[in-house]
Write a protein that holds these residues in place. Structure first.
Motif, PDB file in Angstrom:
ATOM      1  N   GLU A 200       1.613  -0.896   0.118  1.00  0.00           N
ATOM      2  CA  GLU A 200      -0.164   0.264  -0.049  1.00  0.00           C
ATOM      3  C   GLU A 200       0.840   1.457  -0.053  1.00  0.00           C
ATOM      4  O   GLU A 200       0.659   1.766  -0.689  1.00  0.00           O
ATOM      5  N   THR A 201       1.951   1.549   0.477  1.00  0.00           N
ATOM      6  CA  THR A 201       2.880   2.334   0.779  1.00  0.00           C
ATOM      7  C   THR A 201       3.257   2.802  -0.572  1.00  0.00           C
ATOM      8  O   THR A 201       3.171   3.536  -1.000  1.00  0.00           O
ATOM      9  N   ALA A 202       3.714   1.682  -0.881  1.00  0.00           N
ATOM     10  CA  ALA A 202       4.567   1.820  -2.623  1.00  0.00           C
ATOM     11  C   ALA A 202       3.539   2.125  -3.529  1.00  0.00           C
ATOM     12  O   ALA A 202       4.149   3.569  -4.450  1.00  0.00           O
ATOM     13  N   ARG A 203       2.260   1.544  -3.647  1.00  0.00           N
ATOM     14  CA  ARG A 203       1.247   2.604  -4.563  1.00  0.00           C
ATOM     15  C   ARG A 203       0.582   3.825  -3.864  1.00  0.00           C
ATOM     16  O   ARG A 203       0.632   4.070  -5.372  1.00  0.00           O
ATOM     17  N   LEU A 210       1.863  -3.389 -11.244  1.00  0.00           N
ATOM     18  CA  LEU A 210       3.167  -3.890 -11.612  1.00  0.00           C
ATOM     19  C   LEU A 210       4.258  -3.368 -11.057  1.00  0.00           C
ATOM     20  O   LEU A 210       5.497  -4.758 -10.418  1.00  0.00           O
ATOM     21  N   ARG A 211       4.774  -2.369 -10.464  1.00  0.00           N
ATOM     22  CA  ARG A 211       5.950  -2.294 -10.609  1.00  0.00           C
ATOM     23  C   ARG A 211       5.559  -2.887  -8.621  1.00  0.00           C
ATOM     24  O   ARG A 211       6.906  -2.796  -7.615  1.00  0.00           O
ATOM     25  N   ALA A 212       4.666  -2.472  -8.216  1.00  0.00           N
ATOM     26  CA  ALA A 212       4.685  -2.533  -6.941  1.00  0.00           C
ATOM     27  C   ALA A 212       4.763  -3.926  -5.953  1.00  0.00           C
ATOM     28  O   ALA A 212       5.760  -4.373  -5.325  1.00  0.00           O
ATOM     29  N   PRO A 219      10.530 -10.071  -4.336  1.00  0.00           N
ATOM     30  CA  PRO A 219      12.297  -9.921  -3.396  1.00  0.00           C
ATOM     31  C   PRO A 219      11.507 -11.026  -2.152  1.00  0.00           C
ATOM     32  O   PRO A 219      12.732 -11.334  -1.648  1.00  0.00           O
ATOM     33  N   GLN A 220      10.423 -10.756  -1.665  1.00  0.00           N
ATOM     34  CA  GLN A 220       9.703 -11.630  -0.593  1.00  0.00           C
ATOM     35  C   GLN A 220       9.857 -13.113  -0.869  1.00  0.00           C
ATOM     36  O   GLN A 220       9.647 -14.001   0.371  1.00  0.00           O
TER      37      GLN A 220
END
Length: 580
Positions: A200-203, A210-212, A219-220
């Motif tokens: 949510e922070t990335a969005r 797609l980027r988020a 990576p997780q």
């Protein structure tokens, strides 16, 4: 009272001595026999047998040539001849890629969607641990064989048939069927632990969905994907029954060739090949354990809420439903084809395949495979396996949760059978005990059935340990401390407090051990050769080469027995080890 205290004091050490002794006899010594015989030559010991394989193009292809002429790697690029070991690695790589591609969408659906039966579907991802690999093979023969379901449908539609048996494609597909649920299981657990707030922070900072996904979620998930992929590679590299039934000697891997050398009584080559394979698999397993240990961590993340699978049409739901269709075809198709083939024939629906099994049982010829004998043997060997594997597994689980010098040795013993194939264990038991061992002026031998039970117990006890150990580690320390403060000894605390609390985990481990024994093929087919100690998986393999109908009927019998074991695991194994 004094006698009870003495029993408490000596009981645990005595059980430890017995457990380690059994492991030494049933596992360490047979593996040592294979190691010794691989370098044994007339008059002494030499690495010549190992060297001969390493420098033989049949086994190592262009890499064997490169030992004497490194420039061949440049001259022959990219048309390398892989050799037996190279082909084994190659098919394992392809199988791993196919399993990852098939398993990751399943992980997404399990982690992000809510639907009726989700818990059951998630439990089904444990099937690679309990489903006999020979049953997978017969399912694929029933589906893709010359007269299988696929070609029958193609003929009815007037379309050309396909020939997939004894091709690399069907081996890779069967391995993907077998291992994709494992990928889905491991990755779904990681996906459920992804913190929704990070996404949510990335969005909120302007990242596209797609980027988020790429920068936050991938990576997780990557450690879990790599863990599952490494496990899948190990399983595919050591695969035996699937390759033997679907590929034969024309597509032999190291395991299959070891089995062929044993049948040809070429034990020197068989043991040398087994040692090289074992060293490679041990290195892979060590890498897996080290990697897994680094990835363990507790998470307090807030997972994203699951989306209801049933609702307004969206891209996500269309993807999920599309994958569900693919999963039904790929995962349910082979088993359904096996059941269908067992009750159909040229005349339509029929029970003649099951009647054949009954008639074969009544046949007077002892050299023929008798189905009821196979069923009875499987059940008896399963019961014998439990008598050995459950106490051993529980003891190792108890010990592995204690802090003491030498704990790493116990942890290694608890996992060692995962790194050594059943073929190697079976070969070691055959050479070391069935053929007899000279000691103290006597020749010690054991009967084939006892050797089979020992081999099954070796393959089964780690599953007991892996189920019970997490449950023991999760017990509240205050309960133990309270019991100790009231004067209970450490052994009494274990018997009266700890073990009763982990009974569900012990029962789940017991079900796993029984299922592993029922479906074990690799060591059994070596130890049952030429005798009447064959089991249901061995009977299926012997039927496959003659008549498909009886093989599928025996496969259905094995499916029922395995299914009952799986239901027990599903009911008792929630939250414990592999069953959770």
């Amino acid at each position: 009272m004094r006698l009870a205290r003495v029993a408490e004091r000596v009981g645990a050490p005595a059980l430890g001595v017995v457990t380690l002794g059994l492991l030494g006899v049933m596992f360490v010594y047979p593996v040592a026999i294979v190691l010794v015989e691989s370098v044994q030559v007339p008059g002494g010991y030499s690495l010549a047998p190992i060297t001969a394989i390493l420098t033989d193009e049949f086994y190592f292809g262009v890499f064997a040539q490169a030992l004497s002429d490194p420039a061949v790697l440049v001259r022959s690029f990219p048309d390398y001849r892989l050799g037996l070991f190279g082909f084994t690695v190659y098919q394992a790589i392809l199988s791993t890629i196919a399993a990852v591609l098939l398993g990751l969408p399943g992980a997404y659906v399990l982690a992000r969607f809510e639907f009726p039966g989700r818990r059951t579907v998630r439990s089904l991802t444990a099937l690679p641990f309990v489903m006999p690999s020979i049953m997978v093979a017969i399912g694929f023969v029933a589906t893709f064989g010359r007269n299988g379901v696929l070609n029958t449908v193609l003929r009815s539609l007037g379309l050309p048939t396909v020939e997939l048996l004894f091709t690399l494609k069907i081996i890779v597909l069967a391995h993907a069927f077998y291992d994709a649920p494992l990928i889905a299981r491991i990755t779904a657990a990681a996906w459920e632990g992804v913190d929704a707030e990070m996404t949510e922070t990335a969005r909120s900072l302007g990242a596209s969905p797609l980027r988020a996904f790429r920068d936050v979620i991938v990576p997780q998930l990557l450690p879990a994907v790599l863990t599952g992929a490494l496990l899948t590679f190990i399983f595919s590299f050591m695969s035996f029954a699937i390759v033997l039934a679907l590929g034969g000697l024309s597509l032999a891997t190291v395991e299959v060739w070891v089995y062929d050398r044993v049948n040809q009584l070429d034990y020197q080559t068989a043991t040398a090949l087994a040692v090289l394979e074992m060293l490679f698999s041990l290195a892979l397993t060590y890498a897996y354990l080290r990697y897994e240990a680094r990835q363990r961590a507790t998470s307090a993340a807030r997972p994203a809420e699951r989306v209801d699978l049933f609702g307004a049409v969206s891209k996500r739901r269309l993807f999920a439903w599309g994958y569900a269709v693919v999963a039904l075809v790929v995962f349910v198709g082979p088993m359904a084809s096996m059941v269908l083939a067992s009750v159909t024939g040229s005349e339509g629906l029929t029970l003649r395949n099951y009647q054949f099994l009954l008639d074969r049982q009544a046949d007077a010829y002892d050299f023929q495979v008798k189905p009821l004998t196979a069923v009875v043997n499987s059940l008896l060997f399963g019961g014998g396996t439990l008598l050995l594997a459950v106490p051993m597994g529980v003891f190792l689980a108890v010990v592995s949760t204690r802090n003491f010098r030498g704990r790493k040795l116990i942890d290694t013993l608890a996992m060692a059978p995962f790194a050594v194939s059943g073929v190697v264990v079976g070969l070691g038991l055959l050479r070391g005990f069935v053929f007899g061992t000279e000691a103290f002026g006597y020749r010690f031998t054991i009967a084939g059935p006892i050797a089979i039970v020992a081999a099954h117990a070796v393959g089964a006890y780690p599953f007991v340990t892996r189920n019970v150990a997490p449950a023991l580690a999760g017990i509240d320390d205050s309960l133990v401390e309270s019991a100790r403060s009231l004067g209970a000894s450490r052994v009494r605390v274990m018997l009266d407090v700890e073990l009763p609390l982990v009974v569900p985990a012990i029962l789940a481990g017991t079900a796993f051990a029984f299922a592993i024994s029922i479906g074990e093929f690799d060591s059994t087919v070596i130890l049952a050769s030429g005798g009447t100690s064959y089991t249901m998986p061995v009977a299926i393999e012997r039927f496959i080469g003659r008549r498909l109908g009886p093989a599928t009927a025996m496969g259905v019998v094995l499916l029922v027995v395995t299914g009952v074991s799986f239901v027990i695991i599903d009911r008792l194994g929630e939250g414990s080890g592999f069953g959770g």
